[in-house]
Design a protein around this motif. Structure first.
Motif, short mmCIF file in Angstrom:
data_model
loop_
_atom_site.label_atom_id
_atom_site.label_comp_id
_atom_site.label_asym_id
_atom_site.label_seq_id
_atom_site.Cartn_x
_atom_site.Cartn_y
_atom_site.Cartn_z
N THR A 44 -4.23 -11.99 -10.59
CA THR A 44 -4.34 -10.76 -9.81
C THR A 44 -4.01 -11.04 -8.34
O THR A 44 -3.97 -12.20 -7.92
CB THR A 44 -5.76 -10.18 -9.89
OG1 THR A 44 -6.66 -11.11 -9.24
CG2 THR A 44 -6.20 -9.98 -11.35
N VAL A 45 -3.82 -9.99 -7.57
CA VAL A 45 -3.56 -10.15 -6.13
C VAL A 45 -4.72 -10.88 -5.46
O VAL A 45 -4.51 -11.77 -4.64
CB VAL A 45 -3.31 -8.77 -5.45
CG1 VAL A 45 -3.17 -8.94 -3.94
CG2 VAL A 45 -2.06 -8.12 -6.03
N SER A 69 3.79 -1.26 3.67
CA SER A 69 2.39 -0.89 3.42
C SER A 69 1.64 -2.06 2.79
O SER A 69 2.25 -3.02 2.29
CB SER A 69 2.33 0.32 2.47
OG SER A 69 2.76 -0.05 1.17
N GLU A 70 0.34 -1.96 2.80
CA GLU A 70 -0.52 -2.97 2.19
C GLU A 70 -0.25 -3.07 0.69
O GLU A 70 -0.22 -4.17 0.12
CB GLU A 70 -1.99 -2.60 2.44
CG GLU A 70 -3.00 -3.58 1.85
CD GLU A 70 -2.98 -4.93 2.55
OE1 GLU A 70 -3.27 -5.93 1.87
OE2 GLU A 70 -2.68 -4.99 3.75
N SER A 71 0.00 -1.94 0.05
CA SER A 71 0.24 -1.95 -1.40
C SER A 71 1.55 -2.66 -1.74
O SER A 71 1.65 -3.36 -2.75
CB SER A 71 0.23 -0.53 -1.97
OG SER A 71 1.29 0.23 -1.41
N VAL A 72 2.57 -2.49 -0.87
CA VAL A 72 3.85 -3.17 -1.08
C VAL A 72 3.66 -4.68 -0.96
O VAL A 72 4.21 -5.46 -1.74
CB VAL A 72 4.90 -2.67 -0.05
CG1 VAL A 72 6.12 -3.59 0.00
CG2 VAL A 72 5.33 -1.25 -0.39
N ARG A 73 2.86 -5.10 0.02
CA ARG A 73 2.61 -6.53 0.21
C ARG A 73 1.90 -7.13 -1.00
O ARG A 73 2.29 -8.20 -1.50
CB ARG A 73 1.75 -6.74 1.46
CG ARG A 73 2.41 -6.32 2.74
CD ARG A 73 1.41 -6.21 3.87
NE ARG A 73 0.80 -7.48 4.18
CZ ARG A 73 -0.30 -7.61 4.93
NH1 ARG A 73 -0.91 -6.54 5.41
NH2 ARG A 73 -0.80 -8.80 5.17
N GLY A 74 0.89 -6.45 -1.48
CA GLY A 74 0.16 -6.92 -2.64
C GLY A 74 1.03 -6.97 -3.88
O GLY A 74 0.99 -7.91 -4.68
N ASP A 75 1.87 -5.94 -4.03
CA ASP A 75 2.76 -5.86 -5.18
C ASP A 75 3.77 -7.02 -5.16
O ASP A 75 4.10 -7.60 -6.20
CB ASP A 75 3.49 -4.51 -5.17
CG ASP A 75 4.29 -4.28 -6.44
OD1 ASP A 75 3.68 -4.28 -7.53
OD2 ASP A 75 5.51 -4.12 -6.35
N TYR A 126 2.01 -10.14 -6.34
CA TYR A 126 1.71 -10.03 -7.76
C TYR A 126 2.95 -10.30 -8.62
O TYR A 126 2.90 -11.04 -9.61
CB TYR A 126 1.14 -8.65 -8.07
CG TYR A 126 0.83 -8.42 -9.53
CD1 TYR A 126 -0.30 -8.99 -10.12
CD2 TYR A 126 1.69 -7.66 -10.32
CE1 TYR A 126 -0.57 -8.79 -11.47
CE2 TYR A 126 1.42 -7.45 -11.66
CZ TYR A 126 0.29 -8.03 -12.24
OH TYR A 126 0.03 -7.83 -13.57
N TYR A 178 3.86 -12.07 1.38
CA TYR A 178 2.73 -11.16 1.61
C TYR A 178 2.65 -10.65 3.04
O TYR A 178 2.38 -9.48 3.29
CB TYR A 178 1.41 -11.86 1.25
CG TYR A 178 0.21 -10.96 1.45
CD1 TYR A 178 -0.06 -9.93 0.56
CD2 TYR A 178 -0.64 -11.14 2.54
CE1 TYR A 178 -1.15 -9.08 0.74
CE2 TYR A 178 -1.73 -10.30 2.73
CZ TYR A 178 -1.97 -9.28 1.83
OH TYR A 178 -3.04 -8.44 2.03
#
Length: 219
Positions: free
Chosen positions: A5-6, A38-44, A47, A62
């Motif tokens: 997971t992230v 965005s934060e979600s793009v970085r996490g994605d 992952y 990241y």
């Protein structure tokens, strides 16, 4: 194989970003860090790559949308952001829509304005872990004998002028302004011909996807 997971990939204790920032700041070569959208793009991004932030590759994936070196001549891929064509995930078949057709056994990590590409060997050349350069003057992959961390140091403090001596021309820095995101220079005659060269060839912007076609056509 267990997909991490992230949160598992985020190594708070051994996060390499501070080291990377120091390398960039202490180097002589100009650079600009592009922020991820965005934060979600970085996490994605993390992952999909399944690499930890304790590695330089993971922390760049990241913490950045990408890093642009030497007046835009080299773009190091990250999570994707303004002025960077694609991301580590979209260049390597890990995300739809893909930026380019992925190349087996190679993780593309950077591209340059001359139509050259840098890839981490993940099986194409025996899993050496070294960065290879697709040289537009030779039309083949050549080992830099550098791991990703060494490659990052070279981008920050290496002699890029010497490496690109035959590709560049007087006034290339101002000509970089002609390029839109996703464009590189095409050389006529091409660099791989006897007549081709930074000073002798006519340069005009083309889509980077056309240059990538030249790299993958050699497979």
């Amino acid at each position: 194989m267990h997909t991490l997971t992230v949160d598992e990939l985020m190594d708070q204790d051994n996060h390499a970003w501070e080291e990377v920032r120091n390398i960039l700041q202490e180097g002589n070569n100009p650079y600009r860090i592009v922020l991820a959208e965005s934060e979600s793009v970085r996490g994605d991004s993390l992952y999909r790559l399944q690499v930890s932030t304790k590695s330089y590759l993971g922390t760049v994936a990241y913490e950045t949308g990408g890093i642009i070196f030497d007046h835009g001549w080299i773009t190091l891929l990250g999570a994707g952001g303004p002025g960077v064509y694609g991301s580590l995930a979209s260049w390597n078949g890990l995300q739809e829509p893909a930026s380019v057709p992925a190349l087996g056994g190679m993780l593309i990590v950077a591209y340059d304005a001359a139509g050259g590409f840098f890839g981490l060997d993940t099986g194409k050349f025996g899993r050496s872990g070294h960065i290879y350069y697709f040289a537009p003057d030779a039309l083949e992959w050549e080992s830099t004998e550098l791991a990703y961390s060494g490659f990052l140091s070279w981008l920050a403090e290496g002699d890029l002028g010497l490496f690109y001596q035959t590709f560049r021309w007087n006034g290339w820095q101002s000509d970089m302004e002609q390029l839109q995101p996703g464009e590189i220079f095409a050389y006529y005659p091409p660099l791989w011909t006897q007549e081709g060269g930074g000073e002798t060839s006519h340069k005009s912007p083309i889509a980077i996807t056309e240059a990538w076609q030249a790299a993958t056509d050699r497979e």
